[in-house]
Structures are given as C-alpha cells and as structure tokens.
Design an enzyme around this catalytic site. Sequence first.
Site, PDB file in Angstrom:
ATOM      1  N   TRP A  69       1.112  -1.120   0.248  1.00 48.10           N
ATOM      2  CA  TRP A  69      -0.229  -0.157  -0.056  1.00 48.10           C
ATOM      3  C   TRP A  69       1.091   1.691  -0.301  1.00 48.10           C
ATOM      4  O   TRP A  69       0.170   2.202  -0.566  1.00 48.10           O
ATOM      5  CB  TRP A  69      -0.750  -0.147   1.578  1.00 48.10           C
ATOM      6  CG  TRP A  69      -1.983  -1.166   1.519  1.00 48.10           C
ATOM      7  CD1 TRP A  69      -2.221  -2.291  -0.127  1.00 48.10           C
ATOM      8  CD2 TRP A  69      -3.211  -1.286   2.457  1.00 48.10           C
ATOM      9  NE1 TRP A  69      -3.763  -2.689   0.541  1.00 48.10           N
ATOM     10  CE2 TRP A  69      -4.012  -2.382   1.959  1.00 48.10           C
ATOM     11  CE3 TRP A  69      -2.954  -0.611   3.397  1.00 48.10           C
ATOM     12  CZ2 TRP A  69      -4.911  -3.202   2.891  1.00 48.10           C
ATOM     13  CZ3 TRP A  69      -3.977  -0.912   4.161  1.00 48.10           C
ATOM     14  CH2 TRP A  69      -5.277  -2.339   3.372  1.00 48.10           C
ATOM     15  N   LYS A  70       2.260   0.620   0.131  1.00 45.57           N
ATOM     16  CA  LYS A  70       2.894   2.581   0.329  1.00 45.57           C
ATOM     17  C   LYS A  70       2.453   3.324   1.351  1.00 45.57           C
ATOM     18  O   LYS A  70       2.138   2.641   2.210  1.00 45.57           O
ATOM     19  CB  LYS A  70       3.286   3.215  -0.783  1.00 45.57           C
ATOM     20  CG  LYS A  70       3.873   1.848  -1.887  1.00 45.57           C
ATOM     21  CD  LYS A  70       4.369   2.481  -3.063  1.00 45.57           C
ATOM     22  CE  LYS A  70       4.390   1.516  -3.838  1.00 45.57           C
ATOM     23  NZ  LYS A  70       5.065   1.938  -5.031  1.00 45.57           N
ATOM     24  N   SER A 102       4.194  -2.787 -11.945  1.00 46.74           N
ATOM     25  CA  SER A 102       2.953  -2.461 -12.570  1.00 46.74           C
ATOM     26  C   SER A 102       1.924  -3.207 -12.924  1.00 46.74           C
ATOM     27  O   SER A 102       1.066  -3.897 -13.903  1.00 46.74           O
ATOM     28  CB  SER A 102       2.650  -0.922 -14.102  1.00 46.74           C
ATOM     29  OG  SER A 102       3.744  -0.391 -13.494  1.00 46.74           O
ATOM     30  N   GLY A 146       1.478  -2.663  -6.101  1.00 44.92           N
ATOM     31  CA  GLY A 146       1.381  -1.720  -5.981  1.00 44.92           C
ATOM     32  C   GLY A 146      -0.034  -1.152  -5.814  1.00 44.92           C
ATOM     33  O   GLY A 146      -1.091  -0.899  -4.896  1.00 44.92           O
ATOM     34  N   GLY A 147      -0.076  -0.266  -6.865  1.00 47.52           N
ATOM     35  CA  GLY A 147      -1.497   0.392  -7.133  1.00 47.52           C
ATOM     36  C   GLY A 147      -2.466  -0.450  -7.306  1.00 47.52           C
ATOM     37  O   GLY A 147      -3.025   0.274  -7.007  1.00 47.52           O
TER      38      GLY A 147
HETATM   39  C1  PEP Z   1       5.094  -1.651  -5.632  1.00 47.32           C
HETATM   40  O1  PEP Z   1       5.523  -0.544  -5.145  1.00 47.32           O
HETATM   41  O2  PEP Z   1       6.020  -2.574  -5.579  1.00 47.32           O
HETATM   42  C2  PEP Z   1       4.812  -2.006  -7.176  1.00 47.32           C
HETATM   43  C3  PEP Z   1       5.388  -3.301  -7.761  1.00 47.32           C
HETATM   44  O3  PEP Z   1       4.408  -1.057  -7.393  1.00 47.32           O
HETATM   45  P1  PEP Z   1       2.791  -1.316  -9.026  1.00 47.32           P
HETATM   46  O4  PEP Z   1       2.352  -2.201  -8.599  1.00 47.32           O
HETATM   47  O5  PEP Z   1       2.310   0.615  -8.232  1.00 47.32           O
HETATM   48  O6  PEP Z   1       4.066  -0.830 -10.287  1.00 47.32           O
END
Ligand code: PEP
Length: 252
Positions: free
Chosen positions: A10-11, A215, A236-237
Amino acid sequence: MRKKIVAGNWKCNTTVKEGVELAKSVNELVLTRGAKDVVVVLGTPFTHLISVVDAVDANRVNIASQNCAAVAKGAYTGEVSAAMIKSTGATYVIIGHSERREYYHENSEILNKKLALTLEQGLTPIYCCGEALAIREAGTQNEFVKQQLDETIFLLPTEQLLKLVIAYEPIWAIGTGVTASTQQAQDMLAFIRGLIAAKYNAEVAKEISILYGGSCSPANANDLFSQPDIDGGLIGGASLKSEDFLAIINAY
Ligand code: PEP
C-alpha cells in the site's frame, strides 16, 4: 511445493480508517471468491498493522509491514523494530524495496541487518531486488541483480534462505504503467532461480517463491502468472482497489 503469493504494497497511502475498510473488503472477497491456493499478503503502513491484523481472517490474509528498523531496540527515534512488528501480529516484512533503497539510501549492509532481525523474529522477509532503466538499457540487468543478491540474501545459510520470498521489481516498471514483458519477467526469475541452484542446490531453488512486481494489473497478471518461474506478484497501485487485487489473486 513452493507457494503462490500475491502481496499488496500500500506504500504511504490510506488513513487507518481507510486501510481497515480496504483490508475488510479484501478479506471478504478473498473468503468468498478468492483462489484457495494463493497466499494473500497486505503490506500496510506501520500505523495500520494492529487494526488491520484484527480486521482480517488470519488463516486467509497475512499482514506485512513495508519496512523495519536495522536495529533491535534503543535510542533510535522514529524507528519500528522487527520485534514491534511481530508483536502486532504481522507475519511478513518487505525489505529492500527500491523506493527505500533510492530515497532512504538503504544499501546491502543495512538490508542485511534488517534481514537478520526479521528472521530472528520468525517473520518472513519479502526481499526486493531489481534494476533501474539505464541498467536494463545497457543490458547488464543480470549482473546487477546478481550483485544485489550476492551482497545480501546469498550470504544466508540454506535454512534461512528457505524462509524468504524474493520479489524481482524492475524499477522502470514500478508505478509507471510500463510492465516488464512476460518474457523479460520470466527470464529474470529463471535467472534468479538458476543462481540459487548454483549457489545452494536445485531443491532449494525449487522451493523458493519468486514474485514479479511492477505495474502488475488485472489485465496482465494472468499472462505473467502463467510463466513457470513466476510464483505471484508484489502489487502496488492495484492493491489499493479490492476488486482489482482480487482479480490479480484469481489470475492463476
Ligand atoms: C511496488 O511498489 O512494489 C509495485 C510493484 O508498485 P506498482 O504495482 O504500482 O508498480
């Protein structure tokens, strides 16, 4: 048999209230519609850990912190130790995320301390590695990732290495909407597994879950997860929307 794992990161997003709502929603979806053989992990901010642990079914949804201190305890204002994380009921710790390496200057020496303290507490590290765009463009990503591993997790004895999850996250794919191609991801994960086989042995290499991150979305997860060396994703997102996260969990 190594595990299939989908872990959310979730950051620095959500308030505690929003995080508990998100965790409850993921929990509900996982219990009612989630692929049974996928280990689900939610990587939340420190402030959320206790509440989120309480909000989910511990048999089905695991909670991770996104970092931990490189010291066990003491006069380190603002730090959160592995023992503190353990005391919340969280069971995983993300270590070495590229954002921490880049913005907080976490080098191999620091990461080794974090790995040792995490393992000492019986927590599962999700160890992140991955190269920047310039390295990928120069074609030296394998050497770069090998060095990251040589300086950190490859210093661990077999029984500790077996407790880790590895996440390969090319920096150029994180939060950019540019995913590594399925072939690029598979090639790197196969390369990492080959390194483990050479350094330890083939049995050890077969047992360790290696995730792809960058992503990853409901649109590309199925393709990525169909590869023989990709054991899941660090997300992440897309982990901030419970339906998208469920779709990724069910992409196997
Ligand atoms: C992450 O932060 O570990 C990541 C993979 O982010 P995202 O999926 O948003 O690229």
